[in-house]
Design a protein around this motif. Sequence first.
Motif, PDB file in Angstrom:
ATOM      1  N   ARG A   1       1.125  -1.530   0.277  1.00 32.23           N
ATOM      2  CA  ARG A   1      -0.115   0.117   0.500  1.00 32.23           C
ATOM      3  C   ARG A   1       1.281   1.414   0.344  1.00 32.23           C
ATOM      4  NH1 ARG A   1      -6.111  -0.271   2.916  1.00 32.23           N
ATOM      5  NH2 ARG A   1      -5.895  -3.199   2.610  1.00 32.23           N
ATOM      6  N   GLY A   2       2.066   1.260  -0.337  1.00 30.54           N
ATOM      7  CA  GLY A   2       3.212   2.251  -0.103  1.00 30.54           C
ATOM      8  C   GLY A   2       3.676   2.767   0.942  1.00 30.54           C
ATOM      9  N   ALA A   3       4.002   2.254   1.844  1.00 36.69           N
ATOM     10  CA  ALA A   3       4.806   2.348   3.102  1.00 36.69           C
ATOM     11  C   ALA A   3       6.220   2.407   2.577  1.00 36.69           C
ATOM     12  CB  ALA A   3       4.648   1.385   4.261  1.00 36.69           C
ATOM     13  N   GLY A   4       6.869   3.830   2.728  1.00 36.88           N
ATOM     14  CA  GLY A   4       8.945   3.665   2.135  1.00 36.88           C
ATOM     15  C   GLY A   4       9.616   3.200   3.549  1.00 36.88           C
ATOM     16  N   GLY A   5       8.691   2.306   4.704  1.00 38.12           N
ATOM     17  CA  GLY A   5       9.829   1.967   5.755  1.00 38.12           C
ATOM     18  C   GLY A   5       9.087   0.850   6.664  1.00 38.12           C
ATOM     19  N   TYR A   6       9.174   0.304   7.784  1.00 34.46           N
ATOM     20  CA  TYR A   6       8.487  -0.266   8.499  1.00 34.46           C
ATOM     21  C   TYR A   6       9.210  -0.841   9.908  1.00 34.46           C
ATOM     22  CZ  TYR A   6       4.711  -3.705  10.314  1.00 34.46           C
ATOM     23  OH  TYR A   6       3.572  -4.034  10.715  1.00 34.46           O
ATOM     24  N   LEU A   7       9.830   0.184  10.755  1.00 35.11           N
ATOM     25  CA  LEU A   7      10.448  -0.567  12.426  1.00 35.11           C
ATOM     26  C   LEU A   7       9.345  -0.776  13.383  1.00 35.11           C
ATOM     27  CD1 LEU A   7      11.864   3.449  12.026  1.00 35.11           C
ATOM     28  CD2 LEU A   7      12.237   1.445  10.727  1.00 35.11           C
ATOM     29  N   VAL A   8      10.204  -1.407  14.108  1.00 32.29           N
ATOM     30  CA  VAL A   8       9.244  -2.709  15.171  1.00 32.29           C
ATOM     31  C   VAL A   8       9.851  -2.254  16.082  1.00 32.29           C
ATOM     32  CG1 VAL A   8       8.896  -4.088  16.311  1.00 32.29           C
ATOM     33  CG2 VAL A   8       8.841  -4.605  13.583  1.00 32.29           C
ATOM     34  N   HIS A   9       8.456  -1.768  17.270  1.00 25.16           N
ATOM     35  CA  HIS A   9       9.629  -0.729  18.630  1.00 25.16           C
ATOM     36  C   HIS A   9      10.339  -1.707  19.162  1.00 25.16           C
ATOM     37  CE1 HIS A   9       7.147   2.516  18.453  1.00 25.16           C
ATOM     38  NE2 HIS A   9       6.336   1.987  18.786  1.00 25.16           N
ATOM     39  N   GLY A  10      10.704  -0.776  20.084  1.00 24.30           N
ATOM     40  CA  GLY A  10      12.037  -2.472  20.592  1.00 24.30           C
ATOM     41  C   GLY A  10      13.574  -2.687  19.918  1.00 24.30           C
ATOM     42  N   GLU A  11      13.435  -2.462  18.622  1.00 28.08           N
ATOM     43  CA  GLU A  11      14.415  -3.088  17.143  1.00 28.08           C
ATOM     44  C   GLU A  11      14.946  -1.279  17.013  1.00 28.08           C
ATOM     45  OE1 GLU A  11      13.028  -5.605  14.742  1.00 28.08           O
ATOM     46  OE2 GLU A  11      12.640  -6.918  16.113  1.00 28.08           O
ATOM     47  N   PHE A  12      15.199  -0.568  17.221  1.00 25.99           N
ATOM     48  CA  PHE A  12      16.260   0.443  17.119  1.00 25.99           C
ATOM     49  C   PHE A  12      16.260   1.481  18.145  1.00 25.99           C
ATOM     50  CE2 PHE A  12      11.390   1.182  16.276  1.00 25.99           C
ATOM     51  CZ  PHE A  12      11.669   2.505  16.729  1.00 25.99           C
ATOM     52  N   THR A  13      17.392   2.138  17.602  1.00 20.66           N
ATOM     53  CA  THR A  13      18.252   2.962  18.854  1.00 20.66           C
ATOM     54  C   THR A  13      17.193   4.599  18.231  1.00 20.66           C
ATOM     55  OG1 THR A  13      19.635   3.784  17.473  1.00 20.66           O
ATOM     56  CG2 THR A  13      20.031   2.178  19.665  1.00 20.66           C
TER      57      THR A  13
END
Length: 291
Positions: free
Chosen positions: A122-134
Amino acid sequence: MPDHTTPHPGAPQPPPNPFGNFPRPAPSSPLRVVVADDNPVVRAGLTALLSGRADITVVAEATDGREAYEAAHFHRPDVVLLDVRMPGVDGISALPYLVRIAPVVMLTYSRESEIVREALRRGAGGYLVHGEFTADELVAAVRDIRQGRAHFTPSAAGALLAQLRQERTGPPLPEGLGSYESQLGAPANGTTSSGPHHGSNSPEPLSRLQPPVRQSSLDRSRFQLSAREAEIMDHIASGMTNQQIAATCFISEKTVKNHINRIFAKLHSTSRSEAAAKWLGTAPGSARGLG
């Protein structure tokens, strides 16, 4: 005492400063962000984090997809951070409308492969899951999304990879790709320019260049593995570690080990290599896959 600060009317005037007549460059406008999440604590944390950067400002917050669309339509942001599961209009439903206004990156606890795939469709430019990034990684992702560079955290990337592995079939490759001749650079008459010679026009056996053909599902049914065990056995045969299998299947490493113990028992194997050989039908004396 004469005034030395004012030049004499007849004195020569100094030349104009060639560097003083140009206007100073205006500071670049900050990157404008809309944050959409139904959790007020998450919204407040994201807003504080992003607004603390000199080049980023949060222009609006939203609690569901409808509010996110209204805020984006009014403020025309550079990036939208969008949660998946929200009451009212959820993020996946609002996504096609939001991407017409600004790049959207999903920022969520939802890591199911079907959701990741649908968000990208549907067009998302990225996907970030909480707890996996600073914090710094989130800021970098927001800046990059604005420039059209995609970002994925490990769970999202693993989910996407698992989905692609399930869709092994696809449209045919363009002519010349994946063929024996194109891989070896062999002449059109079928002769090889180098390597072992097997007759006047016989190329090197293709079996030396291709991985062994896997057994059919009928052959594999002899092992009586469950669907999950068969999936994990496929991952083992492809060389994945327990940690990689756990991330791909969204289960714990302990659960992976439990599955592997049951798999080894059903395949009468004591090692990953032995199990993989039987699963792929390459074990000595098991042309059709012996249990």
